[in-house]
Design a protein around this motif. Sequence first.
Motif, PDB file in Angstrom:
ATOM      1  N   LEU A  91       0.776  16.322 -48.062  1.00 52.34           N
ATOM      2  CA  LEU A  91       1.497  17.508 -48.459  1.00 52.34           C
ATOM      3  C   LEU A  91       2.440  18.167 -47.595  1.00 52.34           C
ATOM      4  CD1 LEU A  91      -1.846  19.379 -50.305  1.00 52.34           C
ATOM      5  CD2 LEU A  91       0.205  18.241 -51.470  1.00 52.34           C
ATOM      6  N   LYS A  92       3.002  19.193 -47.797  1.00 48.84           N
ATOM      7  CA  LYS A  92       3.619  19.750 -46.503  1.00 48.84           C
ATOM      8  C   LYS A  92       2.600  20.782 -45.837  1.00 48.84           C
ATOM      9  CE  LYS A  92       8.129  19.474 -48.703  1.00 48.84           C
ATOM     10  NZ  LYS A  92       9.092  20.454 -49.175  1.00 48.84           N
ATOM     11  N   LEU A  93       2.864  21.154 -44.690  1.00 50.51           N
ATOM     12  CA  LEU A  93       2.104  22.148 -43.918  1.00 50.51           C
ATOM     13  C   LEU A  93       2.110  23.494 -44.553  1.00 50.51           C
ATOM     14  CD1 LEU A  93       0.027  22.418 -41.369  1.00 50.51           C
ATOM     15  CD2 LEU A  93       2.192  23.113 -40.284  1.00 50.51           C
ATOM     16  N   GLY A  94       0.847  24.079 -44.849  1.00 50.48           N
ATOM     17  CA  GLY A  94       1.054  25.361 -45.737  1.00 50.48           C
ATOM     18  C   GLY A  94       0.967  25.249 -46.972  1.00 50.48           C
ATOM     19  N   ASP A  95       1.306  24.374 -47.811  1.00 53.05           N
ATOM     20  CA  ASP A  95       1.136  24.006 -49.274  1.00 53.05           C
ATOM     21  C   ASP A  95      -0.411  24.450 -49.814  1.00 53.05           C
ATOM     22  OD1 ASP A  95       3.602  23.100 -49.561  1.00 53.05           O
ATOM     23  OD2 ASP A  95       2.921  20.985 -50.073  1.00 53.05           O
ATOM     24  N   PRO A  96      -0.373  25.110 -50.868  1.00 54.83           N
ATOM     25  CA  PRO A  96      -1.598  25.481 -51.437  1.00 54.83           C
ATOM     26  C   PRO A  96      -2.710  24.464 -51.595  1.00 54.83           C
ATOM     27  CG  PRO A  96      -0.118  25.708 -53.198  1.00 54.83           C
ATOM     28  CD  PRO A  96       0.492  25.613 -51.849  1.00 54.83           C
ATOM     29  N   VAL A  97      -3.961  24.481 -51.413  1.00 53.41           N
ATOM     30  CA  VAL A  97      -4.994  23.585 -51.763  1.00 53.41           C
ATOM     31  C   VAL A  97      -6.027  24.273 -52.272  1.00 53.41           C
ATOM     32  CG1 VAL A  97      -4.067  21.785 -50.243  1.00 53.41           C
ATOM     33  CG2 VAL A  97      -5.735  23.356 -49.435  1.00 53.41           C
ATOM     34  N   GLN A  98      -6.897  23.796 -52.986  1.00 53.39           N
ATOM     35  CA  GLN A  98      -8.445  24.437 -53.365  1.00 53.39           C
ATOM     36  C   GLN A  98      -9.290  23.969 -52.454  1.00 53.39           C
ATOM     37  OE1 GLN A  98     -11.445  23.015 -56.149  1.00 53.39           O
ATOM     38  NE2 GLN A  98     -10.929  24.748 -57.476  1.00 53.39           N
ATOM     39  N   LYS A  99     -10.048  24.835 -51.454  1.00 53.83           N
ATOM     40  CA  LYS A  99     -11.346  24.455 -50.844  1.00 53.83           C
ATOM     41  C   LYS A  99     -12.423  24.600 -51.400  1.00 53.83           C
ATOM     42  CE  LYS A  99     -13.439  25.419 -46.219  1.00 53.83           C
ATOM     43  NZ  LYS A  99     -13.376  26.172 -44.907  1.00 53.83           N
ATOM     44  N   ALA A 100     -13.253  24.080 -51.480  1.00 52.57           N
ATOM     45  CA  ALA A 100     -14.350  24.144 -52.141  1.00 52.57           C
ATOM     46  C   ALA A 100     -15.903  23.705 -51.366  1.00 52.57           C
ATOM     47  CB  ALA A 100     -14.695  23.579 -53.628  1.00 52.57           C
ATOM     48  N   VAL A 101     -16.812  24.540 -51.090  1.00 45.02           N
ATOM     49  CA  VAL A 101     -17.927  24.160 -50.241  1.00 45.02           C
ATOM     50  C   VAL A 101     -19.067  24.250 -51.125  1.00 45.02           C
ATOM     51  CG1 VAL A 101     -19.320  24.662 -48.270  1.00 45.02           C
ATOM     52  CG2 VAL A 101     -16.828  25.305 -48.243  1.00 45.02           C
ATOM     53  N   ARG A 102     -19.870  23.296 -51.283  1.00 47.89           N
ATOM     54  CA  ARG A 102     -21.041  23.004 -52.120  1.00 47.89           C
ATOM     55  C   ARG A 102     -22.407  22.448 -51.489  1.00 47.89           C
ATOM     56  NH1 ARG A 102     -18.918  19.371 -56.076  1.00 47.89           N
ATOM     57  NH2 ARG A 102     -17.458  19.078 -54.345  1.00 47.89           N
ATOM     58  N   VAL A 103     -23.464  22.839 -51.522  1.00 53.23           N
ATOM     59  CA  VAL A 103     -24.765  22.243 -51.315  1.00 53.23           C
ATOM     60  C   VAL A 103     -25.427  21.618 -52.447  1.00 53.23           C
ATOM     61  CG1 VAL A 103     -26.928  22.667 -50.123  1.00 53.23           C
ATOM     62  CG2 VAL A 103     -25.100  23.779 -49.273  1.00 53.23           C
ATOM     63  N   ARG A 104     -25.605  20.199 -52.185  1.00 52.57           N
ATOM     64  CA  ARG A 104     -26.495  19.441 -53.228  1.00 52.57           C
ATOM     65  C   ARG A 104     -27.761  19.353 -52.944  1.00 52.57           C
ATOM     66  NH1 ARG A 104     -24.566  18.263 -57.805  1.00 52.57           N
ATOM     67  NH2 ARG A 104     -22.075  17.987 -58.097  1.00 52.57           N
TER      68      ARG A 104
END
Length: 266
Positions: free
Chosen positions: A128-141
Amino acid sequence: MPLPKYHQVYLVLREQLDEGRFADSVPGELALMAQFGVARVTVRRALERLSSEGLISRTPGRRTRLVVPAAAPAAGGSGANGGSPGMARANLRGLLENLVTMGLHTSVKVIEVATITASTQVAEALQLKLGDPVQKAVRVRSTGAGPLSHITTYVPAEIARKFGRRELAKKPILMLLEESGVRVGRAHQTISARLADNVLAERLDVAVGTALLAVRRLIYDDAERPVQWLHGFYRPDRYTYELELSRVGSVDAKVWVSKDLSAQFT
């Protein structure tokens, strides 16, 4: 024999630097003392080690700044996740099926889901380009025995727009990707070790400095487009990989190749 405290702090900070956890400077000595529960002399020895390796720049009375390394020339097939040229790689057949199976047989707690701008590392990995939107998800299994893994995933926002916190709490992310129209093709994975920092220690119910299995996995669709980048940390007492190897080739040049892989957790 346990590692000296300063060396444990050094290793954790080095991993955090590698992951891009700090914008342009490292937290101050007092903040690091509180984070690791150690004396100032311990923090200073760890920072001196990082400075001697050219990873940070220390100036009395000023912030400890990060040293941005020069971009390395691309080697055949090595991307942001490719590792060093001499690092062994394995084609993990059945990996995706095992990941979905684990997701269906463990419980998950969603810590965070947010749309962020892609950092340099995330942008390079996902092309991607620097600064493009991404979804960040943090989970504990977790399993019945307790916390198993701490997973952070990055997905291009255009792909992740169809799922969020509610969906991530119910289904493995690979299933959500496929339901969003992604045709998952292959995965590139590297496995290493990492010492738990204070955040990982709390969420995985281990002591700070505990050795963890560190996994970085880049998922591609069938058109060779990266669709998910994952950083995973697993408790080695509850999670193992099994890889079966076979000898192939001529008598003079036989090599080991992977034949099968299973993921086991308790």
